[in-house]
Motif scaffolding. Structure first.
Motif, PDB file in Angstrom:
ATOM      1  N   ILE A  18       0.841  -1.207   0.000  1.00  0.00           N
ATOM      2  CA  ILE A  18       0.000   0.000   0.000  1.00  0.00           C
ATOM      3  C   ILE A  18       0.872   1.251   0.000  1.00  0.00           C
ATOM      4  N   GLU A  19       1.947   1.244   0.787  1.00  0.00           N
ATOM      5  CA  GLU A  19       2.852   2.400   0.798  1.00  0.00           C
ATOM      6  C   GLU A  19       3.474   2.617  -0.576  1.00  0.00           C
ATOM      7  N   ILE A  20       3.811   1.540  -1.261  1.00  0.00           N
ATOM      8  CA  ILE A  20       4.384   1.651  -2.606  1.00  0.00           C
ATOM      9  C   ILE A  20       3.349   2.189  -3.580  1.00  0.00           C
ATOM     10  N   ILE A  21       2.144   1.651  -3.546  1.00  0.00           N
ATOM     11  CA  ILE A  21       1.078   2.094  -4.448  1.00  0.00           C
ATOM     12  C   ILE A  21       0.730   3.565  -4.203  1.00  0.00           C
ATOM     13  N   GLN A  22       0.730   3.979  -2.943  1.00  0.00           N
ATOM     14  CA  GLN A  22       0.409   5.367  -2.607  1.00  0.00           C
ATOM     15  C   GLN A  22       1.565   6.314  -2.886  1.00  0.00           C
ATOM     16  N   GLY A  23       2.726   5.786  -3.240  1.00  0.00           N
ATOM     17  CA  GLY A  23       3.873   6.620  -3.547  1.00  0.00           C
ATOM     18  C   GLY A  23       4.643   7.094  -2.327  1.00  0.00           C
ATOM     19  N   LYS A  24       4.370   6.506  -1.172  1.00  0.00           N
ATOM     20  CA  LYS A  24       5.079   6.904   0.048  1.00  0.00           C
ATOM     21  C   LYS A  24       6.499   6.352   0.072  1.00  0.00           C
ATOM     22  N   THR A  25       6.733   5.270  -0.673  1.00  0.00           N
ATOM     23  CA  THR A  25       8.059   4.693  -0.799  1.00  0.00           C
ATOM     24  C   THR A  25       8.158   4.033  -2.167  1.00  0.00           C
TER      25      THR A  25
END
Length: 128
Positions: A18-25
């Motif tokens: 989810i963090e990857i999809i949201q662009g947080k990492t």
């Protein structure tokens, strides 16, 4: 997320995806932070995408149907190799440079082994 994670549960994998999809990492940042290979993380992202796609279908596929579709796709992609497994034929001269040796039995080819494993897994899945 905690940088000292030793066991990656489905819940932790989901949080990272989810963090990857949201662009947080990014995959490369997560790979460095958690000492994971980029291909491992990319596999989780692909699995999540397939799961999301299936869950948003009007008629979601059950697990067995998903595996059967994946197996059919693999068989189509590797149909020449799969044909060798089914017929027991061996390749003539002109082997691919990827093969270990000219004497190697075609049934030990890594692609064929993967297809056999997938087929065995499908037989072991019980219908709910």
């Amino acid at each position: 997320m905690d940088d000292s994670i030793k066991r990656w549960t489905a819940k932790r994998k989901t949080a990272l995806v989810i963090e990857i999809i949201q662009g947080k990492t990014t995959v490369s940042e997560a790979s460095r932070s958690f000492d994971l290979t980029p291909s491992e993380i990319e596999g989780w992202v692909e699995d999540a995408k397939r799961g999301m796609e299936n869950s948003l279908r009007a008629n979601p596929l059950d697990i067995r149907e998903q595996y059967e579709k994946q197996l059919r796709d693999l068989q189509e992609a590797y149909s020449p190799a799969h044909g060798l497994l089914q017929t027991g034929e061996s390749r003539a001269e002109g082997r691919s440079p990827l093969c270990r040796a000219d004497q190697e039995d075609d049934r030990n080819h890594p692609v064929l082994t993967a297809l056999q494993f997938q087929a065995a897994s499908l037989r072991d899945v019980s219908v709910a």
